[in-house]
Design a protein around this motif. Structure first.
Motif, mmCIF file in Angstrom:
data_model
loop_
_atom_site.group_PDB
_atom_site.id
_atom_site.type_symbol
_atom_site.label_atom_id
_atom_site.label_comp_id
_atom_site.label_asym_id
_atom_site.label_seq_id
_atom_site.Cartn_x
_atom_site.Cartn_y
_atom_site.Cartn_z
ATOM 1 N N SER A 58 1.693 -1.320 -9.034
ATOM 2 C CA SER A 58 2.111 -0.034 -7.895
ATOM 3 C C SER A 58 1.193 0.890 -8.234
ATOM 4 O O SER A 58 1.084 1.626 -9.390
ATOM 5 N N VAL A 59 0.400 1.463 -7.177
ATOM 6 C CA VAL A 59 -0.613 2.225 -7.560
ATOM 7 C C VAL A 59 -0.474 3.580 -6.558
ATOM 8 O O VAL A 59 -0.678 3.678 -5.440
ATOM 9 N N PRO A 60 -0.249 4.802 -7.374
ATOM 10 C CA PRO A 60 -0.344 5.972 -6.684
ATOM 11 C C PRO A 60 -1.739 6.103 -6.144
ATOM 12 O O PRO A 60 -2.792 5.820 -6.923
ATOM 13 N N THR A 61 -2.028 6.465 -4.756
ATOM 14 C CA THR A 61 -3.376 6.402 -4.335
ATOM 15 C C THR A 61 -3.366 7.203 -3.148
ATOM 16 O O THR A 61 -2.384 7.493 -2.317
ATOM 17 N N GLY A 62 -4.407 8.066 -3.096
ATOM 18 C CA GLY A 62 -4.734 8.861 -1.814
ATOM 19 C C GLY A 62 -5.976 8.666 -1.272
ATOM 20 O O GLY A 62 -6.263 8.672 -0.022
ATOM 21 N N ASN A 63 -7.176 8.304 -2.084
ATOM 22 C CA ASN A 63 -8.527 8.139 -1.867
ATOM 23 C C ASN A 63 -9.000 6.574 -1.831
ATOM 24 O O ASN A 63 -10.007 6.174 -1.504
ATOM 25 N N PHE A 64 -7.869 5.669 -2.257
ATOM 26 C CA PHE A 64 -7.987 4.192 -2.057
ATOM 27 C C PHE A 64 -8.963 3.555 -3.082
ATOM 28 O O PHE A 64 -8.949 2.511 -3.250
ATOM 29 N N GLY A 65 -9.513 4.470 -4.055
ATOM 30 C CA GLY A 65 -10.224 3.974 -5.253
ATOM 31 C C GLY A 65 -9.550 3.218 -6.088
ATOM 32 O O GLY A 65 -9.890 2.117 -6.606
ATOM 33 N N ASP A 66 -8.456 3.722 -6.603
ATOM 34 C CA ASP A 66 -7.800 3.124 -7.714
ATOM 35 C C ASP A 66 -7.254 1.838 -7.343
ATOM 36 O O ASP A 66 -7.274 0.787 -7.948
ATOM 37 N N ILE A 122 -2.762 -11.214 -9.739
ATOM 38 C CA ILE A 122 -1.777 -10.329 -9.201
ATOM 39 C C ILE A 122 -0.899 -10.759 -8.041
ATOM 40 O O ILE A 122 -1.601 -11.468 -7.176
ATOM 41 N N ASN A 123 0.323 -10.576 -8.010
ATOM 42 C CA ASN A 123 1.213 -10.908 -7.023
ATOM 43 C C ASN A 123 0.807 -10.162 -5.794
ATOM 44 O O ASN A 123 0.401 -10.318 -4.772
ATOM 45 N N LYS A 124 1.443 -8.791 -6.004
ATOM 46 C CA LYS A 124 1.386 -7.969 -4.958
ATOM 47 C C LYS A 124 0.689 -6.680 -5.438
ATOM 48 O O LYS A 124 0.710 -6.139 -6.666
ATOM 49 N N LEU A 125 -0.004 -5.987 -4.562
ATOM 50 C CA LEU A 125 -0.738 -4.608 -4.792
ATOM 51 C C LEU A 125 0.219 -3.609 -4.157
ATOM 52 O O LEU A 125 0.184 -3.776 -2.975
ATOM 53 N N ILE A 126 0.951 -2.963 -4.608
ATOM 54 C CA ILE A 126 1.961 -1.961 -4.035
ATOM 55 C C ILE A 126 1.115 -0.623 -3.810
ATOM 56 O O ILE A 126 0.893 -0.010 -4.910
ATOM 57 N N LEU A 127 0.751 -0.172 -2.540
ATOM 58 C CA LEU A 127 0.239 1.227 -2.429
ATOM 59 C C LEU A 127 1.142 2.142 -2.043
ATOM 60 O O LEU A 127 2.028 2.371 -1.208
ATOM 61 N N ALA A 128 1.196 3.169 -3.160
ATOM 62 C CA ALA A 128 2.132 4.267 -3.099
ATOM 63 C C ALA A 128 1.547 5.306 -2.561
ATOM 64 O O ALA A 128 0.549 5.878 -3.239
ATOM 65 N N THR A 129 1.963 6.034 -1.475
ATOM 66 C CA THR A 129 1.338 7.489 -1.081
ATOM 67 C C THR A 129 2.713 8.354 -1.234
ATOM 68 O O THR A 129 3.736 8.114 -1.509
ATOM 69 N N ASN A 130 2.264 9.555 -0.808
ATOM 70 C CA ASN A 130 3.361 10.770 -0.604
ATOM 71 C C ASN A 130 3.331 10.853 0.822
ATOM 72 O O ASN A 130 3.290 9.966 1.737
ATOM 73 N N GLU A 131 3.910 12.220 1.230
ATOM 74 C CA GLU A 131 4.170 12.463 2.607
ATOM 75 C C GLU A 131 2.772 12.428 3.319
ATOM 76 O O GLU A 131 2.807 12.346 4.814
ATOM 77 N N ASN A 132 1.680 12.523 2.761
ATOM 78 C CA ASN A 132 0.156 12.216 3.558
ATOM 79 C C ASN A 132 0.019 10.814 3.552
ATOM 80 O O ASN A 132 -0.641 10.300 2.922
ATOM 81 N N ASN A 133 0.738 10.161 4.431
ATOM 82 C CA ASN A 133 0.915 8.669 4.409
ATOM 83 C C ASN A 133 0.258 7.848 5.303
ATOM 84 O O ASN A 133 0.695 6.840 5.901
ATOM 85 N N ILE A 134 -1.057 8.239 5.586
ATOM 86 C CA ILE A 134 -2.098 7.642 6.580
ATOM 87 C C ILE A 134 -2.034 6.000 6.234
ATOM 88 O O ILE A 134 -1.937 5.222 6.962
ATOM 89 N N GLY A 141 5.607 5.356 1.480
ATOM 90 C CA GLY A 141 5.308 6.687 1.310
ATOM 91 C C GLY A 141 6.388 7.386 0.747
ATOM 92 O O GLY A 141 7.718 7.089 1.164
ATOM 93 N N VAL A 142 6.425 7.731 -0.440
ATOM 94 C CA VAL A 142 7.479 8.731 -1.063
ATOM 95 C C VAL A 142 7.626 10.164 -0.573
ATOM 96 O O VAL A 142 6.554 10.945 -0.615
#
Length: 462
Positions: free
Chosen positions: A253-261, A275-287, A364-365
């Motif tokens: 589970s990866v906190p990400t904004g710029n998609f690099g990590d 890797i089973n799932k790559l979970i993309l964690a964003t905040n309220e800027n949830n594009i 999106g958190v």
């Protein structure tokens, strides 16, 4: 290994030329010509390596013989000797099925140190070997700037200018950048958002004549070396898990904004890491969450959040993923990015959306949910999460299935975001290095958010 552009208009180039080019001269992003495929035997042989030994093996796949192995080993060893934990990126257990990968043991207490200590040393190596000038230009939503500056401050033949959004980074993040008074460092506080800073950077790098005249080099994750360095800790984290956890389905589970990590995780998966799932964690800027769920990539209204390093609308590494999503079809990527530039929106067809959803899950958190996660884990297991890590853990709690193991990437030390953590009445003690920042003077210049304003500063500085 050769590197090609996602837009197909750059002839294949070697590793050193790729890191010096940064943004491809056709406006695209550089990617390896092919992704090395790892056997089960190779993974098994790597599983007992130290972090530096593992990094050397992975970098060797992408550098080939451009840097002799003994010299590459020294670059790697020097880069990770600065970390406070012997494991470099230790894994800690939170609950039965949830672990955190601590990526904050470097000089500036953020995950960016892992790539930027290496890239800073690599730039120094190239400058010495080629007797060339390295002028680094970068933008930061908070952590990249401090890590990049720390990686190159005081180094002969290198100057660095970092843009950050004025008043939109945490106090500690700002202090880590602006208390540096080395002659080769310039901090510009830009009136606008991080997206404005990032747009300026990409447009200046796309001005090939200006880029070449002033010897501009990239430190942001548009530089492929950043991505390659970050793939290492996915492998290392997997190898650190107990055998019974490795036997389960393992998510990241990866906190990400710029998609690099998270793209680094995608690359590790494509190389053969199970890797089973790559979970993309964003905040309220949830594009990015909307893209994964609906297939629509469109910036929304900017929101300031408690996880400011993820307050990003336009993800600079998104184009690299599109390249693989569209079967490495550079013409298709070029058309999509032209459409995005013209219309500010991309919608992918149903078959592509199905492929995206096979690659990623996303969540999106919300702001209060982020703080709730911090206070809940602090109360229940005695572990203090920074707000970005909290987004990763909250997404893991939401999207991981029973019986799966999830590793949440812990991208920063909580001391960097004390303003948010204090909102839940949690007190923490600053590490000595961070506490000392509050006594130092600051050096920065506030500038307007236009290309010309930044150019004027660069011409004077470089």
């Amino acid at each position: 290994m050769e590197y090609i552009s996602t837009r197909g208009q750059v002839a294949p180039i070697g590793f050193i030329d790729a890191i010096l080019m940064g943004l491809a001269n056709d406006g695209g992003l550089l990617v390896p010509k092919y992704i090395p495929q790892l056997s089960a035997d190779t993974l098994q042989s790597w599983s007992k390596l130290s972090y530096s030994e593992l990094a050397l093996e992975i970098f060797s796949l992408y550098v080939n013989n451009e840097i002799p192995r003994d010299e590459l080993k020294k670059l790697v060893d020097d880069s990770y000797a600065t970390f406070r934990d012997e494991a470099v990126t230790p894994v800690k257990r939170l609950t039965e099925g949830t672990y955190v990968l601590e990526l904050f043991h470097g000089p500036t207490f953020a995950f960016k140190d892992i790539a930027l200590q290496f890239l800073g040393n690599l730039y120094g190596y190239v400058s010495r070997k080629t007797n060339s000038i390295i002028h680094i230009l970068g933008a930061t939503s908070g952590d990249t700037g401090a890590s990049a500056i720390e990686g190159v401050r005081g180094k002969e033949g290198i100057r660095i200018c970092i843009l950050h959004p004025h008043g939109k980074v945490s106090q500690v993040q700002e202090l880590q950048m602006t208390t540096v008074n080395d002659a080769n460092v310039l901090n510009l506080s830009v009136e606008g958002t991080f997206d404005d800073c990032q747009r300026i950077i990409k447009e200046l790098f796309a001005d090939v004549e200006f880029k070449h005249r002033y010897h501009l080099r990239a430190i942001n994750s548009i530089n492929i070396a950043r991505i390659l360095a970050q793939t290492v800790y996915y492998f290392y984290a997997y190898f650190q898990l107990p055998q019974e956890a490795q036997a389960a389905k393992v998510n990241f589970s990866v906190p990400t904004g710029n998609f690099g990590d998270i793209f680094a995780g995608y690359l590790a998966q494509k190389m053969g890491l199970p890797i089973n799932k790559l979970i993309l964690a964003t905040n309220e800027n949830n594009i990015l969450e909307r893209f994964v769920k609906e297939g629509v990539y469109q910036p929304g209204e900017f929101r300031g959040t408690y996880s400011p390093s993820m307050d990003i609308q336009v993800a600079s590494n998104f184009e690299r993923y599109l390249f693989y999503l569209y079967g490495e079809d550079a013409a298709a990527v070029t058309a999509i990015m032209a459409q995005f530039k013209a219309e500010g929106r991309v919608v992918i067809p149903a078959d592509k959306l199905a492929a995206v959803q096979a690659d990623f899950a996303a969540y999106g958190v919300q702001n209060e949910e982020c703080l709730d996660t911090i206070s809940d884990y602090h109360a229940q297991v005695g572990y203090l999460l920074d707000p970005h890590t909290a987004c990763g853990v909250a997404a893991a709690d939401k999207l991981a299935s029973a019986g799966e193991v999830t590793v949440a990437l812990s991208t920063a030390h909580p001391a960097k975001f004390d303003e948010s953590i204090r909102l839940r009445g949690i007190a923490q003690t600053y590490p000595e290095q961070i506490q000392a920042l509050f006594e130092k003077p600051q050096f920065q210049k506030v500038v307007g958010g236009s290309n010309e304003a930044i150019k004027d500063e660069l011409v004077t500085f470089f």
